[in-house]
Design an enzyme around this catalytic site. Structure first.
Site, PDB file in Angstrom:
ATOM      1  N   ALA A  63       0.873  -1.177   0.000  1.00  0.00           N
ATOM      2  CA  ALA A  63       0.000   0.000   0.000  1.00  0.00           C
ATOM      3  C   ALA A  63       0.911   1.228   0.000  1.00  0.00           C
ATOM      4  O   ALA A  63       2.076   1.156   0.407  1.00  0.00           O
ATOM      5  CB  ALA A  63      -0.891  -0.017   1.229  1.00  0.00           C
ATOM      6  N   GLY A 108       0.650  -4.889   1.059  1.00  0.00           N
ATOM      7  CA  GLY A 108      -0.550  -4.962   0.221  1.00  0.00           C
ATOM      8  C   GLY A 108      -0.338  -5.742  -1.066  1.00  0.00           C
ATOM      9  O   GLY A 108      -1.296  -6.257  -1.650  1.00  0.00           O
ATOM     10  N   GLU A 111      -0.759  -9.226  -0.097  1.00  0.00           N
ATOM     11  CA  GLU A 111      -2.178  -9.387   0.256  1.00  0.00           C
ATOM     12  C   GLU A 111      -3.073  -9.478  -0.983  1.00  0.00           C
ATOM     13  O   GLU A 111      -4.003 -10.275  -1.023  1.00  0.00           O
ATOM     14  CB  GLU A 111      -2.606  -8.220   1.156  1.00  0.00           C
ATOM     15  CG  GLU A 111      -1.966  -8.315   2.542  1.00  0.00           C
ATOM     16  CD  GLU A 111      -2.135  -7.050   3.379  1.00  0.00           C
ATOM     17  OE1 GLU A 111      -1.853  -5.947   2.875  1.00  0.00           O
ATOM     18  OE2 GLU A 111      -2.569  -7.164   4.539  1.00  0.00           O
ATOM     19  N   GLU A 131       4.753  -4.742   7.572  1.00  0.00           N
ATOM     20  CA  GLU A 131       4.013  -3.654   8.230  1.00  0.00           C
ATOM     21  C   GLU A 131       4.479  -3.324   9.635  1.00  0.00           C
ATOM     22  O   GLU A 131       4.518  -2.145  10.011  1.00  0.00           O
ATOM     23  CB  GLU A 131       2.509  -3.983   8.258  1.00  0.00           C
ATOM     24  CG  GLU A 131       1.825  -3.854   6.905  1.00  0.00           C
ATOM     25  CD  GLU A 131       1.897  -5.123   6.067  1.00  0.00           C
ATOM     26  OE1 GLU A 131       2.635  -6.059   6.447  1.00  0.00           O
ATOM     27  OE2 GLU A 131       1.224  -5.169   5.030  1.00  0.00           O
TER      28      GLU A 131
HETATM   29  N1  CAA Z   1       4.558   3.103  -1.068  1.00  0.00           N
HETATM   30  C1  CAA Z   1       4.922   4.228  -1.717  1.00  0.00           C
HETATM   31  N2  CAA Z   1       6.008   4.315  -2.513  1.00  0.00           N
HETATM   32  C2  CAA Z   1       6.750   3.203  -2.650  1.00  0.00           C
HETATM   33  C3  CAA Z   1       6.431   1.993  -1.999  1.00  0.00           C
HETATM   34  C4  CAA Z   1       5.266   1.967  -1.189  1.00  0.00           C
HETATM   35  N3  CAA Z   1       4.845   0.841  -0.554  1.00  0.00           N
HETATM   36  N4  CAA Z   1       7.381   1.085  -2.307  1.00  0.00           N
HETATM   37  C5  CAA Z   1       8.249   1.704  -3.131  1.00  0.00           C
HETATM   38  N5  CAA Z   1       7.878   2.976  -3.348  1.00  0.00           N
HETATM   39  C6  CAA Z   1       8.575   3.990  -4.150  1.00  0.00           C
HETATM   40  C7  CAA Z   1       9.794   4.537  -3.439  1.00  0.00           C
HETATM   41  O1  CAA Z   1       9.420   5.542  -2.520  1.00  0.00           O
HETATM   42  C8  CAA Z   1      10.600   5.061  -4.605  1.00  0.00           C
HETATM   43  O2  CAA Z   1      10.048   6.291  -5.009  1.00  0.00           O
HETATM   44  P1  CAA Z   1      11.043   7.514  -5.415  1.00  0.00           P
HETATM   45  O3  CAA Z   1      11.791   7.005  -6.603  1.00  0.00           O
HETATM   46  O4  CAA Z   1      10.088   8.625  -5.714  1.00  0.00           O
HETATM   47  O5  CAA Z   1      11.923   7.736  -4.233  1.00  0.00           O
HETATM   48  C9  CAA Z   1      10.295   4.063  -5.713  1.00  0.00           C
HETATM   49  O6  CAA Z   1       9.089   3.389  -5.329  1.00  0.00           O
HETATM   50  C10 CAA Z   1      11.380   3.018  -5.871  1.00  0.00           C
HETATM   51  O7  CAA Z   1      11.594   2.420  -4.598  1.00  0.00           O
HETATM   52  P2  CAA Z   1      13.047   2.240  -3.946  1.00  0.00           P
HETATM   53  O8  CAA Z   1      13.956   3.322  -4.410  1.00  0.00           O
HETATM   54  O9  CAA Z   1      12.867   2.082  -2.481  1.00  0.00           O
HETATM   55  O10 CAA Z   1      13.498   0.887  -4.634  1.00  0.00           O
HETATM   56  P3  CAA Z   1      14.517  -0.200  -4.046  1.00  0.00           P
HETATM   57  O11 CAA Z   1      14.761  -1.174  -5.143  1.00  0.00           O
HETATM   58  O12 CAA Z   1      15.670   0.443  -3.407  1.00  0.00           O
HETATM   59  O13 CAA Z   1      13.679  -0.948  -2.883  1.00  0.00           O
HETATM   60  C11 CAA Z   1      11.755  -2.027  -1.946  1.00  0.00           C
HETATM   61  C12 CAA Z   1      12.551  -1.709  -3.224  1.00  0.00           C
HETATM   62  C13 CAA Z   1      12.572  -2.967  -1.062  1.00  0.00           C
HETATM   63  C14 CAA Z   1      10.465  -2.730  -2.373  1.00  0.00           C
HETATM   64  C15 CAA Z   1      11.448  -0.729  -1.190  1.00  0.00           C
HETATM   65  O14 CAA Z   1      10.892   0.212  -2.109  1.00  0.00           O
HETATM   66  C16 CAA Z   1      10.482  -0.894  -0.067  1.00  0.00           C
HETATM   67  O15 CAA Z   1      10.854  -1.371   0.986  1.00  0.00           O
HETATM   68  N6  CAA Z   1       9.200  -0.495  -0.272  1.00  0.00           N
HETATM   69  C17 CAA Z   1       8.202  -0.543   0.757  1.00  0.00           C
HETATM   70  C18 CAA Z   1       7.732  -1.964   0.983  1.00  0.00           C
HETATM   71  C19 CAA Z   1       6.710  -2.007   2.097  1.00  0.00           C
HETATM   72  O16 CAA Z   1       7.031  -1.738   3.240  1.00  0.00           O
HETATM   73  N7  CAA Z   1       5.464  -2.394   1.773  1.00  0.00           N
HETATM   74  C20 CAA Z   1       4.397  -2.459   2.722  1.00  0.00           C
HETATM   75  C21 CAA Z   1       3.633  -1.188   2.754  1.00  0.00           C
HETATM   76  S1  CAA Z   1       2.481  -1.135   4.077  1.00  0.00           S
HETATM   77  C22 CAA Z   1       1.125  -1.973   3.558  1.00  0.00           C
HETATM   78  O17 CAA Z   1       1.096  -2.529   2.484  1.00  0.00           O
HETATM   79  C23 CAA Z   1      -0.026  -1.935   4.511  1.00  0.00           C
HETATM   80  C24 CAA Z   1      -1.161  -2.823   4.196  1.00  0.00           C
HETATM   81  O18 CAA Z   1      -1.153  -3.986   4.502  1.00  0.00           O
HETATM   82  C25 CAA Z   1      -2.362  -2.277   3.624  1.00  0.00           C
END
Ligand code: CAA
Length: 277
Positions: A63, A108, A111, A131
């Site tokens: 998400a 998400g 999920e 999360e």
């Molecule tokens: N939300 C918003 N933006 C996201 C995102 C997310 N979940 N995941 C990645 N992005 C964005 C980054 O902010 C980045 O944007 P910018 O280029 O504008 O900075 C772009 O996507 C590329 O991401 P990274 O530079 O971080 O890429 P990476 O290869 O270095 O890392 C990754 C990849 C390990 C997936 C890392 O992006 C990451 O950890 N993302 C978050 C994963 C996460 O925690 N997901 C769970 C979210 S909470 C949830 O989902 C709640 C629920 O149950 C409803």
């Protein structure tokens, strides 16, 4: 639609989440567009759906953390409901949905994949519920569907530790059905990328499903889903009713009629033509 595309061919629909710059993260707009894509599926035509993410790197990285970061308690709950309503719709969608998971399926992303009927992934796929590291619980069904899929012990371990797992481990614990690799020639040169081969495999599986009697396939999905939520006495009654529901349909008459005809009988019906009650 800005972030979701939908294509239909040969009775199979492909929904692609296309927000590559944010690794296909699910913001409210993406959730709304996914719902719109489902509204657009012609159920008289389509026998199976594939859900995938654009790009090589990510199926869905969760998400949208930016959107969630400023939410109040009430807004957080409403965002959870928005995702849950959509994912429940995918889970109970009349025709089977295959998740073709290319890369990250986190939060998400894991999920939404779990709300699909079948998950296949490329070798670079990564799964997890990160999360608790962000100060929240999984919010789009992760605490419920992961537990049902891989068992409470493994689901609790994954959710409490927020540890991501690779495709091989996901296969071992039953989170995915199959890992699809790139195709290489005898010299080890890649001839088909993992992503292309993943889609080819998903389309092949969807095509196989689409060749079977549609009422029967839909009733199987309903029987499995509804039976899982019931005790066995109730569950077998659910099956009896859906089994009975297949009879007197064109599908059943022609399907069994075909079997009873001689192999070269020209009056055999192509099963792909079955459709109506
Ligand atoms: N939300 C918003 N933006 C996201 C995102 C997310 N979940 N995941 C990645 N992005 C964005 C980054 O902010 C980045 O944007 P910018 O280029 O504008 O900075 C772009 O996507 C590329 O991401 P990274 O530079 O971080 O890429 P990476 O290869 O270095 O890392 C990754 C990849 C390990 C997936 C890392 O992006 C990451 O950890 N993302 C978050 C994963 C996460 O925690 N997901 C769970 C979210 S909470 C949830 O989902 C709640 C629920 O149950 C409803």
């Amino acid at each position: 639609m800005e972030f979701v595309t939908y294509e239909a061919k040969d009775r199979v629909g492909v929904i692609t989440i296309n927000r590559e710059k944010a690794l296909n993260a699910l913001n409210s707009q993406v959730l709304d567009e996914l719902s719109e894509a489902l509204d657009g599926v012609d159920l008289n035509e389509i026998r199976c759906l594939i859900l995938t993410g654009a790009g090589e790197k990510s199926f869905v990285a969760g998400a949208d953390i930016g959107e969630m970061s400023g939410l109040t308690k009430a807004e957080g709950e409403a965002f959870g409901k928005k995702g849950n309503d959509l994912f429940r719709r995918i889970e109970t969608f009349p025709v089977p949905v295959i998740a073709a998971i290319n890369g990250f399926a986190l939060g998400g992303g894991c999920e939404i994949a779990m709300s699909c009927d079948i998950r296949i992934c490329s070798a670079n796929a990564m799964f997890g519920q990160p999360e608790v590291g962000l100060g929240i619980t999984p919010g789009f069904g992760g605490t419920q569907r992961l537990t049902r899929l891989v068992g409470a012990g493994m689901a609790k371990q994954m959710i409490y530790t927020a540890r991501n797992i690779k495709a091989e481990e996901a296969l071992r614990i039953g989170l995915v059905n199959e890992i699809v690799n790139a195709v290489t020639d005898e010299n080890g040169n890649e001839t088909v990328s993992a992503k292309d081969n993943l889609m080819a495999s998903a389309l092949k599986m969807a095509g196989t499903i689409a060749k079977n009697a549609p009422i029967a396939v839909r009733n199987c999905k309903k029987a499995i889903n509804e039976g899982l939520e019931a005790g066995m006495d109730e569950a077998v009654v659910i099956e009896e009713k859906l089994f009975g529901d297949c009879f007197e349909t064109e599908d059943q008459r022609a399907g069994m009629g075909n079997f009873l005809k001689k192999k070269d009988d020209p009056t055999k019906v192509k099963i792909v033509d079955f459709i109506n009650k």
